[in-house]
Design an enzyme around this catalytic site. Sequence first.
Site, PDB file in Angstrom:
ATOM      1  NE  ARG A 131      -2.484   1.024   3.564  1.00 58.32           N
ATOM      2  CZ  ARG A 131      -3.222   0.910   4.664  1.00 58.32           C
ATOM      3  NH1 ARG A 131      -4.513   0.658   4.571  1.00 58.32           N
ATOM      4  NH2 ARG A 131      -2.681   1.044   5.857  1.00 58.32           N
ATOM      5  CE  LYS A 233      -2.702   4.957   7.298  1.00 56.49           C
ATOM      6  NZ  LYS A 233      -4.041   5.267   7.776  1.00 56.49           N
ATOM      7  CD  GLU A 269     -11.682   6.594   4.874  1.00 52.84           C
ATOM      8  OE1 GLU A 269     -11.579   5.926   3.845  1.00 52.84           O
ATOM      9  OE2 GLU A 269     -10.720   6.879   5.593  1.00 52.84           O
TER      10      GLU A 269
HETATM   11  C1  COI Z   1      -4.229   3.290  11.452  1.00 56.94           C
HETATM   12  O1  COI Z   1      -5.284   2.693  11.657  1.00 56.94           O
HETATM   13  O2  COI Z   1      -3.141   2.765  11.639  1.00 56.94           O
HETATM   14  C2  COI Z   1      -4.228   4.637  10.971  1.00 56.94           C
HETATM   15  O3  COI Z   1      -3.329   4.981  10.269  1.00 56.94           O
HETATM   16  C3  COI Z   1      -5.209   5.581  11.423  1.00 56.94           C
HETATM   17  C4  COI Z   1      -4.515   6.689  12.100  1.00 56.94           C
HETATM   18  C5  COI Z   1      -4.799   7.951  11.385  1.00 56.94           C
HETATM   19  C6  COI Z   1      -4.731   6.734  13.548  1.00 56.94           C
END
Ligand code: COI
Length: 386
Positions: A131, A233, A269
């Site tokens: 990812r 992300k 989401e």
């Molecule tokens: C995760 O679930 O690891 C995430 O990256 C969410 C995060 C923004 C707390």
Amino acid sequence: MVIMRSTWLSNLKKSLRLRPPSKRMQYGAQYGFTSQAASPAYSHVGNEEEYADMDWDNLGFSLTPTDFMYAMKCTQGNNFTEGKLHPFGTIELSPCSAVLNYGQGIFEGMKAMRREDGRIVLFRPDENALRLQVGAERMCMPSPSVHHFLNAVKLTTLANKRWIPPPGKGTLYMRPMLLGTGSILGVGPAPEYTFLTYASPVGNYFQEGTTALNLYVEAEYDRASPGGTGGIKTISNYGPALKPLIRAKSRGFSDVLYLDSVHGKYIEEVSAGNVFLVKGNTISTPPATGTILPGITRKSIIEIASDLGYQVEERPITINELLRGDEVFGTGTAVVVAPVGSVTYKGERVEYQTGDNSVSKRLLSTYMGIQNGLIEDKKGWVMEIY
Ligand code: COI
């Protein structure tokens, strides 16, 4: 996937031996890193008995600085080759770096767990590596190979082994980051990149603990739009989500549920995870077609649910359909599988089934059972690293 303990331990020790303690600051400075860690002893590395001095019964989701982080650098047009562990600490950045000026940065979230028998496991870390590569391509960054990514997270885990909570108390959350750290004044990709992984022991993500969440449906602010970066992300997805999140929290809600930005009627989401709807024997979740994050927990829950005999559908779900559901839950590495007790939309609050007999509880138990070794890992999801 079983990695021989002895091989990993010796790799780890080799990596640490490259930097005698007296040279640590010097070494870090050479790579643009300075250390805040007072004097972490290396002697605990590989010592199975020792735990860090921590209140393991009260872990939340906040940073506890651990001993080491991993970093490697590469210049634009080249590949990441080898990095090193450094004492956890601050990093030095040019004010002109691409990540600070133009948000050229992405990250991952993953967890290491300690099992009852003392073994240390990661869950589907190769999925995080892949990812990250997809995100890097979108953000015009070179990315580490799966091999280099896995090496980094294994070394970071093992070097911080004493910070992995006792079984059942929490996990070691790992944050791999890929950052455009080189300087660039005009808009353009950075000339240099840093891949960095740090770790922190964590417990429940939400202050509510495992209590059901109360979601607020956000009708004013969007999280992502088609053609944008909602499906990767990137660090820049999260800053704009602060205002709606703070507003929802100030009104007593646990989190925000976003709608699609085109029609304003399909659920997308929550701030830190994906969302699922249960109606009868059917479990549905929005399709990961670019505006929502293709969560690894999401992907795993889809498979687990379908193996358990539920009909699983990835399709657009309107907010009105969600309000007529039996159950709603969120998924994510940080949030795991979080039951939703209520959703509030335009002043109307709808409540959902939660509790021991809920579908989300069954999915959570199966998911965690695979991670902690109580349920057979038939899919090869668990990577044993120690
Ligand atoms: C995760 O679930 O690891 C995430 O990256 C969410 C995060 C923004 C707390």
